[in-house]
Design a protein around this motif. Structure first.
Motif, mmCIF file in Angstrom:
data_model
loop_
_atom_site.group_PDB
_atom_site.id
_atom_site.type_symbol
_atom_site.label_atom_id
_atom_site.label_comp_id
_atom_site.label_asym_id
_atom_site.label_seq_id
_atom_site.Cartn_x
_atom_site.Cartn_y
_atom_site.Cartn_z
ATOM 1 N N ASN A 39 -18.150 -53.065 64.328
ATOM 2 C CA ASN A 39 -18.971 -53.723 63.426
ATOM 3 C C ASN A 39 -20.276 -52.952 63.412
ATOM 4 O OD1 ASN A 39 -19.600 -55.689 61.696
ATOM 5 N ND2 ASN A 39 -20.551 -56.902 63.369
ATOM 6 N N ARG A 40 -20.751 -52.602 64.622
ATOM 7 C CA ARG A 40 -22.018 -51.804 64.899
ATOM 8 C C ARG A 40 -22.023 -50.439 64.162
ATOM 9 N NH1 ARG A 40 -22.227 -51.625 69.715
ATOM 10 N NH2 ARG A 40 -23.210 -53.515 70.233
ATOM 11 N N ALA A 41 -20.866 -49.798 64.094
ATOM 12 C CA ALA A 41 -20.633 -48.686 63.426
ATOM 13 C C ALA A 41 -20.585 -48.736 62.019
ATOM 14 C CB ALA A 41 -19.499 -47.888 63.985
ATOM 15 N N LEU A 42 -19.990 -49.827 61.552
ATOM 16 C CA LEU A 42 -19.931 -49.959 60.099
ATOM 17 C C LEU A 42 -21.058 -50.398 59.365
ATOM 18 C CD1 LEU A 42 -18.183 -50.278 57.553
ATOM 19 C CD2 LEU A 42 -17.663 -52.748 58.294
ATOM 20 N N ARG A 71 -23.293 -47.173 58.916
ATOM 21 C CA ARG A 71 -22.733 -46.338 57.872
ATOM 22 C C ARG A 71 -23.229 -47.015 56.458
ATOM 23 N NH1 ARG A 71 -17.907 -45.707 60.668
ATOM 24 N NH2 ARG A 71 -17.188 -47.206 59.909
ATOM 25 N N LEU A 72 -23.188 -48.391 56.326
ATOM 26 C CA LEU A 72 -23.496 -48.905 55.038
ATOM 27 C C LEU A 72 -24.755 -48.730 54.537
ATOM 28 C CD1 LEU A 72 -22.167 -52.577 55.455
ATOM 29 C CD2 LEU A 72 -21.288 -50.744 53.968
ATOM 30 N N PRO A 73 -26.206 -48.579 55.152
ATOM 31 C CA PRO A 73 -27.140 -48.105 54.552
ATOM 32 C C PRO A 73 -27.203 -46.773 53.910
ATOM 33 C CG PRO A 73 -27.562 -49.349 56.464
ATOM 34 C CD PRO A 73 -26.224 -49.171 56.379
ATOM 35 N N LYS A 74 -26.577 -45.907 54.886
ATOM 36 C CA LYS A 74 -26.637 -44.227 54.392
ATOM 37 C C LYS A 74 -25.837 -44.544 53.113
ATOM 38 C CE LYS A 74 -26.617 -42.759 59.147
ATOM 39 N NZ LYS A 74 -26.310 -41.904 60.038
#
Length: 264
Positions: A251-254, A257-260
């Motif tokens: 979840n943290r990794a996801l 990646r979302l803002p990028k």
């Protein structure tokens, strides 16, 4: 005089034996001492009979015969009284010992069983009656292995006891171990046995002290089952915790990646 010689010799032997026992400190059974005194009384009575025979045939003058016979009669009476007193004391000690054994065995919570050299039950206390369901009258004289040993173990028990009866030794002697016992109603119990060997009149007897540990074993099995369940729960909990950590990392990794992706 030929009649007197062997009797005098025997009298001297008994006298010397009594002196040796008196000064040696050797502790003899009351039975032995009583029989020595009784033998001395019978020997003295033999002297009196011989003296009477000699007096009748002129070998001893009447005055000497009367004095000697009176003293011998007194000695005979004293020896008889002493031997009877000792025998009474021996009987009393035996009764006292039996009473103490009866009190101890009755108060004991553990079964106390003694079997003779033939494997037959010679002693069976009240705790054994409660444990196996047989009264003392039912058990005594019966073969132990046929009474309280399950059928599947009897062959091995008979072989082991055959070796014990001749040597007084065996793999179970002096050990404390768990054995399966058979009650009168056919149910099996787990017993903890401590077995000792004792030699009586040249023959080996076995004395066993047994305790019913069926309840303790059942509680132990229940505790083991509960521990197994706790271990399984712990494994599930640990696996779940690890999975939750993995999900949190994903979840943290996801989120990272979302803002990028939005900026592109």
């Amino acid at each position: 005089m030929e009649i007197w010689a062997p009797m005098q010799l025997l009298s001297l032997v008994l006298l010397l034996l009594g002196i040796v026992l008196a000064v040696s400190g050797i502790r003899l059974s009351g039975w032995i001492v009583a029989w020595i005194l009784l033998s001395g009384a019978l020997l003295l009575q033999g002297f009196r009979s011989t003296l009477s025979y000699l007096a009748e045939h002129g070998g001893v003058d009447p005055a000497t015969y009367r004095v000697a016979n009176d003293w011998m009669g007194l000695g005979f009476s004293l020896l008889i009284v002493a031997s009877m007193y000792l025998m009474r004391e021996v009987f009393a000690k035996h009764r006292h010992a039996e009473d103490k054994l009866s009190i101890v065995s009755t108060a004991a919570r553990d079964a106390i069983i003694m079997i003779d050299h033939a494997g037959r039950i010679a002693f069976w206390n009240e705790a054994a009656q409660r444990m196996f369901g047989y009264s003392a009258q039912e058990a005594q004289g019966r073969k132990l292995h046929e009474l309280i040993v399950p059928q599947r173990y009897r062959s091995d028990s008979d072989k082991g006891f055959a070796a014990f009866s001749s040597t007084g030794q065996g793999p179970l002697i002096g050990e404390t171990l768990e054995l399966t016992g058979l009650r009168k109603d056919g149910t099996e119990i787990i017993t903890e046995h401590s077995i000792s060997a004792v030699e009586i009149n040249g023959e080996w007897h076995a004395i066993g002290i047994a305790r019913d540990v069926s309840g303790r074993k059942a509680m132990q099995r229940e505790l083991e089952q509960q521990l197994d369940e706790l271990r399984r729960f712990e494994k599930v909990a640990v696996a779940r915790e690890l999975r939750m950590k993995e999900l949190a990392e994903d979840n943290r990794a996801l989120r990272e990646r979302l803002p990028k992706a939005g900026r592109k």
